[in-house]
Every structure is written in structure tokens, then in C-alpha cells.
Write a protein that holds these residues in place. Structure first.
Motif, PDB file in Angstrom:
ATOM      1  N   ASP A 171      -2.236  14.174  49.899  1.00  0.00           N
ATOM      2  CA  ASP A 171      -3.340  14.984  50.567  1.00  0.00           C
ATOM      3  C   ASP A 171      -4.091  14.115  51.657  1.00  0.00           C
ATOM      4  OD1 ASP A 171      -4.692  12.544  49.296  1.00  0.00           O
ATOM      5  OD2 ASP A 171      -5.845  13.857  47.949  1.00  0.00           O
ATOM      6  N   GLY A 172      -3.517  13.152  52.302  1.00  0.00           N
ATOM      7  CA  GLY A 172      -4.096  12.604  53.355  1.00  0.00           C
ATOM      8  C   GLY A 172      -5.022  11.464  53.136  1.00  0.00           C
ATOM      9  N   ARG A 173      -5.257  10.955  51.858  1.00  0.00           N
ATOM     10  CA  ARG A 173      -6.405  10.025  51.699  1.00  0.00           C
ATOM     11  C   ARG A 173      -5.659   8.728  51.597  1.00  0.00           C
ATOM     12  NH1 ARG A 173      -6.937   9.530  46.908  1.00  0.00           N
ATOM     13  NH2 ARG A 173      -5.466  10.748  45.834  1.00  0.00           N
ATOM     14  N   LEU A 174      -6.479   7.773  52.100  1.00  0.00           N
ATOM     15  CA  LEU A 174      -6.103   6.391  52.140  1.00  0.00           C
ATOM     16  C   LEU A 174      -6.006   5.899  50.569  1.00  0.00           C
ATOM     17  CD1 LEU A 174      -8.124   4.853  55.082  1.00  0.00           C
ATOM     18  CD2 LEU A 174      -5.446   5.244  55.232  1.00  0.00           C
ATOM     19  N   VAL A 175      -4.946   5.405  50.125  1.00  0.00           N
ATOM     20  CA  VAL A 175      -4.756   4.655  48.924  1.00  0.00           C
ATOM     21  C   VAL A 175      -3.822   3.263  48.947  1.00  0.00           C
ATOM     22  CG1 VAL A 175      -4.666   7.084  47.901  1.00  0.00           C
ATOM     23  CG2 VAL A 175      -2.648   6.195  48.479  1.00  0.00           C
ATOM     24  N   THR A 227       8.913   5.934  52.422  1.00  0.00           N
ATOM     25  CA  THR A 227       7.845   6.202  51.128  1.00  0.00           C
ATOM     26  C   THR A 227       7.300   7.502  51.625  1.00  0.00           C
ATOM     27  OG1 THR A 227       7.477   3.704  50.546  1.00  0.00           O
ATOM     28  CG2 THR A 227       5.677   5.316  50.059  1.00  0.00           C
ATOM     29  N   ILE A 228       6.775   7.533  52.945  1.00  0.00           N
ATOM     30  CA  ILE A 228       6.222   8.828  53.595  1.00  0.00           C
ATOM     31  C   ILE A 228       6.877   9.961  53.028  1.00  0.00           C
ATOM     32  CG2 ILE A 228       5.322   9.967  55.347  1.00  0.00           C
ATOM     33  CD1 ILE A 228       4.104   7.609  56.424  1.00  0.00           C
ATOM     34  N   GLY A 276       0.603  16.507  58.119  1.00  0.00           N
ATOM     35  CA  GLY A 276      -0.461  15.966  57.323  1.00  0.00           C
ATOM     36  C   GLY A 276      -0.440  14.462  58.039  1.00  0.00           C
ATOM     37  N   VAL A 277       0.788  13.939  58.235  1.00  0.00           N
ATOM     38  CA  VAL A 277       0.630  12.602  58.924  1.00  0.00           C
ATOM     39  C   VAL A 277      -0.120  12.689  60.028  1.00  0.00           C
ATOM     40  CG1 VAL A 277       2.349  10.802  59.641  1.00  0.00           C
ATOM     41  CG2 VAL A 277       2.800  11.863  57.575  1.00  0.00           C
ATOM     42  N   ALA A 302      -3.818  12.768  59.365  1.00  0.00           N
ATOM     43  CA  ALA A 302      -4.382  11.408  58.666  1.00  0.00           C
ATOM     44  C   ALA A 302      -4.603  10.712  59.825  1.00  0.00           C
ATOM     45  CB  ALA A 302      -3.597  11.235  57.723  1.00  0.00           C
ATOM     46  N   LEU A 303      -3.437  10.327  60.739  1.00  0.00           N
ATOM     47  CA  LEU A 303      -3.826   9.419  61.814  1.00  0.00           C
ATOM     48  C   LEU A 303      -4.807   9.770  62.781  1.00  0.00           C
ATOM     49  CD1 LEU A 303       0.073   8.981  62.767  1.00  0.00           C
ATOM     50  CD2 LEU A 303      -1.398   7.221  61.655  1.00  0.00           C
ATOM     51  N   ILE A 304      -4.931  10.931  62.868  1.00  0.00           N
ATOM     52  CA  ILE A 304      -6.253  11.288  63.749  1.00  0.00           C
ATOM     53  C   ILE A 304      -7.303  10.813  63.243  1.00  0.00           C
ATOM     54  CG2 ILE A 304      -7.167  13.187  64.966  1.00  0.00           C
ATOM     55  CD1 ILE A 304      -4.499  14.520  65.534  1.00  0.00           C
ATOM     56  N   GLN A 305      -7.522  11.370  61.923  1.00  0.00           N
ATOM     57  CA  GLN A 305      -8.647  11.090  61.255  1.00  0.00           C
ATOM     58  C   GLN A 305      -9.245   9.808  61.197  1.00  0.00           C
ATOM     59  OE1 GLN A 305      -9.007  12.624  57.145  1.00  0.00           O
ATOM     60  NE2 GLN A 305     -10.873  11.783  56.880  1.00  0.00           N
ATOM     61  N   ALA A 306      -7.971   8.925  60.901  1.00  0.00           N
ATOM     62  CA  ALA A 306      -8.254   7.395  60.868  1.00  0.00           C
ATOM     63  C   ALA A 306      -8.768   6.864  62.238  1.00  0.00           C
ATOM     64  CB  ALA A 306      -7.014   6.667  60.013  1.00  0.00           C
ATOM     65  N   ALA A 307      -8.173   7.283  63.323  1.00  0.00           N
ATOM     66  CA  ALA A 307      -8.395   6.688  64.583  1.00  0.00           C
ATOM     67  C   ALA A 307      -9.983   7.029  65.182  1.00  0.00           C
ATOM     68  CB  ALA A 307      -7.471   7.310  65.474  1.00  0.00           C
ATOM     69  N   MET A 308     -10.111   8.290  64.671  1.00  0.00           N
ATOM     70  CA  MET A 308     -11.540   8.964  65.020  1.00  0.00           C
ATOM     71  C   MET A 308     -12.647   8.023  64.330  1.00  0.00           C
ATOM     72  SD  MET A 308     -11.429  10.984  67.263  1.00  0.00           S
ATOM     73  CE  MET A 308     -13.321  11.917  67.365  1.00  0.00           C
ATOM     74  N   GLU A 309     -12.136   7.782  62.871  1.00  0.00           N
ATOM     75  CA  GLU A 309     -13.033   6.975  62.153  1.00  0.00           C
ATOM     76  C   GLU A 309     -13.368   5.690  62.798  1.00  0.00           C
ATOM     77  OE1 GLU A 309     -11.940   6.986  58.042  1.00  0.00           O
ATOM     78  OE2 GLU A 309     -12.448   9.179  57.738  1.00  0.00           O
ATOM     79  N   ARG A 310     -12.292   4.884  62.934  1.00  0.00           N
ATOM     80  CA  ARG A 310     -12.081   3.614  63.356  1.00  0.00           C
ATOM     81  C   ARG A 310     -13.077   3.355  64.905  1.00  0.00           C
ATOM     82  NH1 ARG A 310      -6.968  -0.385  63.720  1.00  0.00           N
ATOM     83  NH2 ARG A 310      -7.155  -0.170  61.677  1.00  0.00           N
TER      84      ARG A 310
END
Length: 559
Positions: free
Chosen positions: A493-497, A510-511, A520-521, A524-532
């Protein structure tokens, strides 16, 4: 001879005083004779009055303004003698009220003035009209149940006292600032007032810093007492499993039953033991702790039960053991399984008989101690193996409480991190920005074999390594374990685990195996980059190796 002035008489002319005022705009100066003056807005003084009252309270603000007026009155008294050296007593006295009027502070209307400079007699009944201080209070809606013309009052007291050469005190007997029809003051020598000392205390220096420092000490002590009373001494934790543990401690705290704390190393057993003591009726007595594993086996009995001088080589004097020191309170014995067989037998006798004998002594001493024990081992297994006495185990195991490991209460990790960082910032006198998002995620998924003690040590390492006003990174916490930096993966679901990814092809497999689609990948990458990048599109594009317009397009089309 007494000189009297009545309200029906005409006061001296103001012209000789107003002629002394000079405006030198080209120099940025205003002069009253040789005194430099300021022309300021009344509204500014009103704001100043409100701020001082809010900052210092009414009484301290009143003292400040009265002392301010007092200094102004002294300067004007000197000026009056210079400007009217040949004037009568009343004319000399009138200079002060006239200077007050000239400065725009108040319109002074004397009703009766009796002056006898030779004998020091004085009486004044004066009305103030259009007081700037009343206007200040009305402008700022500063409602008061006492007179508000503080600066004017300080001025009148110092001017008259200087002029007569003795202490004169005025009181504002009515004031428009507190709802009266007029502002009116009465002035007499200090000895004619019953409460002269109460008025004069406003003119004493009253530095607030000493009181603030004393209050800081009181607040710190109060916080400590409130912390005890509120039960926060249990430590940090809001998770359900930790709260259940605390609830169990609450149930047993008030009695005297022995409590056995079970749990891994570093879970905070001593914190819980101290909490139990503070919640008990013995809270006013001593709390004594001893780690049995830290004492050599041949010295453990002397450490627990005391020793008499000469009992063994090195016993240079008699001394109490931990049991005697804990008399009337609680004794916490950590790693109880490490006790020698002889010490176990002696401990059992002390618990049963509530009395002991020091090593090398035959005298029996009564002790009243609640014993709290702890171990990270399975005591029942130790009993089966013959390493621990069964009867002592049953005596200590009256109320066992298991302290959960940190990995069982992961929701408490952010609270613990915040708590430790606050302490460490104060200790090292530096301020970091806390953990980076990535570091926090790693901490939340790490198993913490050393539990809370390991967490605290890693936070200290992070604060030491990290520069001022910088975030604590994963590398600062785990410099020798780079694999932890790669231990966070993506769920379907795109969450970091937590992940067990290794380098190379494994993460790709694994992916794919997880069933995550390409969209989805990407999301998730875009969301993580925006947060960082803290929502900085240009920075996020740089992290992803793409142009800003390309990333902006993907952000726009993503749901």
C-alpha cells in the motif's frame, strides 16, 4: 510664619517658565532650561503602562512609575530654585505644579496650601484635572479599584520633600481612574500619616531577578512533588501493555508484599521499583538499590547485612549494610539470582524474622524493610537447576510483575526519544532538530536488544555527533550497522515498513514479489522525496534525479 494659598487667588504667571522651552529640531533636541526633554505620544505611555502591569503586576508597576515620577520631581525642584530664586514660599512651591502643567502631564489646581519653611509645617489640598495617567488607563481599558496617578504622585512627593527639606507624603484620596468625580491629593509631613512606611516602600529598589531565581527553585521543587503525586515517576509510556504494568504496581504498592520484577536487561526495572516505593506508604523513607551482580560474591553478605570491625581482612570499621540503611523504606535487589547460597539463606531469614546480624557480630538488629527484587533470568529454571533456593523463590514471588521489552511497546519509542533528547540537550548545552524522519523510522522498527538503556545511549551518541540545529541521522545512531539504514522498505500500500532487504537484485525481487505496481512504487518514491525535502519541489526533484517540471507534472496528476 505660615503662608497660605486659597483657590480663589491667582497663581504666578507661567511665562517665565515657558520662555525656558526651546525646540531645536535641526539638532533633534528639546530643552527646558538646561534639561533635555522628550516629546512623546501619550498613547505610547499607555501601551508601556499596560505592558508593565502584565509583566510585573500592579504593585511592581505602581512602584516603577512612582519612582519615575520621583526622579522627575527632584530635577524640577532644582530647576525651580534656579528660575525663581527671589520668589515667595508659595511662588517657589507653585513652580512644580506649573512645570507639571507645562509638560502636558496634568492641570494642577491647588485648593489650599499652607507653608511654613522655618518650622517645616506643610499642608496641601490639590485637584488634578485631565491627568495623562487617567487617560492612559481609559485608552487601554485598564480598570482599577485604586487611584492610578502613580507617576504624578511620585513627582509631588519628591518635589515637596526637596522644597521643604523634610519628608512630605501625598495620598490620592479620590481619582477619576477608579470611578471618582475628581482626582484630588492631600499632602502632609510623613509623621502625620499613620501608614507612611507603606507609601515609602514604593520608592525602594525592588529588583525582580532575585525573586525570579527564587521562584525558579520553588517551581523546580514543586514540579518534583507534583511529579511524585501525579504518578509520572513511572517513567515514559502510554502504550496499553505498559499501562497495564503500571496498574499492577498500583494494586500492590500500598501493602508490604514482596514484589518480583521480571524482564530483560535495560527495560527500566529500577524505575518501576522506585515508582512502587514512591507510591507506597513508605514514600517518606529511604529507597536503597543494589545490583547483586556488581558485588563480589565474598563481599555480598557484608554489603547486604553490614559488617563489624575486624570481621575479615580489610574491615577497618563497623558499618551498616543495605538492609539497615533501608530501614523504614524499601530495598531494591537487582539480579537477585546472582546471590551466593549463603547470602540466599541469610536473606530468607531476614525476610521471615525481620531481623539480622552483621557479619562478624552476634547482636540481633530489627529491621523494617520492604524488599523488591528483579531478575532477567527465569528464576523457576534457576530453582530447577539448583542455583536458587526454592523457599526463597516462593517468598520473593508473592507478586510477580513482568516489565515489557521496548520492542513490545513501540508506540512509546517517540515519547522516550523526546524525553531523552530534552535531557541531553540541557546536559550538552546544544540543541539538535531531533531525529530525521528516516532515523525515526529505523528506531521504530529496530528490535532494541538493550531496551530503554540502549535507546538512551544511542540518543546520547546522536546528540554528541550531530551539529547544532541539525537533524540526527541514521548514521549518527548506527555508525557501524549500515544495513539498518537499508532496513525500511515499501509495503503493497506504499507504506514504509521494516524489511530484510540486502544489496543488489534482492530488493527488486522483493518489490516484484510483493505485488506493488509501477505506479505504486513511483507514488511512494515521490511522497518520500517530498517529505525528506520538506515539500520543496526543486529539492525533491534533485533527490529523484529528474527535472522540476517533470516532478511537478507527476504531482499534479497523482491523486
Amino acid at each position: 510664619m505660615i503662608t497660605t494659598y486659597k483657590a480663589s487667588q491667582h497663581p504666578p504667571s507661567l511665562k517665565d517658565l515657558s520662555d525656558q522651552v526651546r525646540f531645536l529640531g535641526s539638532e533633534g533636541k528639546i530643552w527646558l532650561d538646561e534639561q533635555r526633554m522628550l516629546l512623546i505620544q501619550v498613547s505610547m505611555m499607555a501601551s508601556c503602562r499596560r505592558e508593565l502591569i502584565e509583566m510585573l503586576g500592579v504593585e511592581r508597576a505602581k512602584g516603577f512609575f512612582m519612582r519615575l515620577g520621583y526622579q522627575s520631581g527632584l530635577k524640577d525642584a532644582e530647576l525651580a530654585r534656579k528660575l525663581r530664586p527671589q520668589g515667595s514660599d508659595v511662588e517657589m512651591f507653585f513652580t512644580g505644579p506649573q512645570l507639571h502643567s507645562l509638560k502636558g502631564m496634568v492641570n494642577v489646581r491647588p485648593q489650599t496650601i499652607d507653608i511654613d519653611l522655618e518650622n517645616g509645617q506643610f499642608y496641601a489640598d490639590i485637584e488634578w484635572q485631565d491627568s495623562f495617567e487617567v487617560e492612559n488607563c481609559q485608552t487601554e481599558n485598564l480598570h482599577s479599584d485604586q487611584p492610578v496617578c502613580w507617576m504624578l504622585l511620585g513627582y509631588a512627593i519628591s518635589y515637596s520633600s526637596f522644597f521643604l527639606g523634610r519628608q512630605i507624603i501625598y495620598k490620592e484620596v479620590s481619582c477619576r481612574g477608579c470611578g471618582d468625580a475628581h482626582c484630588r491629593i492631600i499632602g502632609k509631613p510623613a509623621e502625620q500619616w499613620d501608614d507612611a512606611e507603606e507609601v515609602m516602600r514604593y520608592f525602594q529598589s525592588d529588583p525582580i531577578i532575585d525573586e525570579l531565581q527564587a521562584l525558579q527553585v520553588q517551581v523546580a521543587n514543586m514540579r518534583q512533588r507534583l511529579q511524585i503525586e501525579a504518578g509520572k515517576f513511572y517513567g515514559i509510556g502510554q502504550s496499553a501493555v505498559y499501562r497495564r504494568t503500571c496498574a499492577l504496581i498500583d494494586k500492590v504498592a500500598l501493602g508490604k508484599a514482596s514484589v518480583l520484577l521480571l524482564g530483560e536487561t535495560g527495560v527500566g526495572k529500577e524505575v518501576i521499583a522506585r515508582s512502587l516505593h514512591l507510591r507506597s506508604e513508605r514514600a517518606g523513607g529511604p529507597f536503597v538499590a543494589l545490583n547483586c551482580a556488581a558485588i563480589p560474591p565474598d563481599l555480598i553478605e557484608a554489603e547486604l547485612f553490614g559488617v563489624e570491625k575486624g570481621a575479615y581482612t580489610g574491615a577497618q570499621q563497623s558499618r551498616m549494610g543495605r538492609f539497615e540503611r533501608a530501614n523504614g523504606g524499601s530495598l531494591f535487589l537487582d539480579e537477585i539470582v546472582e546471590l551466593t547460597p549463603r547470602a540466599q539463606a541469610t536473606l530468607l531469614r531476614v525476610l521471615q524474622e525481620e531481623e539480622l546480624e552483621r557479619v562478624g557480630d552476634s547482636q540481633t538488629r530489627k529491621v523494617d524493610v520492604r524488599v523488591i527484587t528483579a531478575t532477567h533470568e527465569d528464576l523457576e529454571n534457576a530453582v530447577k537447576q539448583g542455583r536458587f533456593r526454592a523457599d526463597l523463590f516462593y517468598r520473593l514471588n508473592v507478586f510477580p510483575v513482568r516489565i515489557p521489552a521496548l520492542r513490545e511497546r513501540r508506540e512509546d519509542i517517540p515519547l522516550l526519544i523526546e524525553h531523552f533528547l530534552e535531557k541531553l540537550h540541557a546536559s550538552y548545552k546544544k540543541k539538535t532538530l531531533g531525529l530525521s524522519d528516516r532515523a525515526l523510522q529505523v528506531c521504530l522498527h529496530y528490535d532494541w536488544p538493550g531496551n530503554i538503556r540502549e535507546l538512551e545511549n544511542l540518543m546520547e551518541r546522536g546528540v554528541i555527533i550531530t551539529d547544532e540545529n541539525q537533524s540526527i541521522t541514521v548514521d549518527a545512531l548506527f555508525p557501524h550497522s549500515p544495513q539498518l539504514a537499508e532496513s525500511i522498505g515499501l509495503a503493497s500500500d506504499g507504506r514504509l515498513v521494516k524489511s530484510t532487504l540486502a544489496s543488489g537484485q534482492d530488493w527488486i525481487d522483493t518489490i516484484i514479489d510483493s505485488g506493488i505496481g509501477l505506479d505504486g512504487v513511483e507514488d511512494a518514491l515521490i511522497q518520500a522525496a517530498m517529505e525528506r525535502s520538506q515539500q520543496n519541489v526543486s529539492e525533491a526533484a534533485r533527490l529523484l534525479g529528474m527535472t522540476r517540471p517533470a516532478l511537478a507534472y507527476r504531482l499534479k496528476k497523482s491523486p
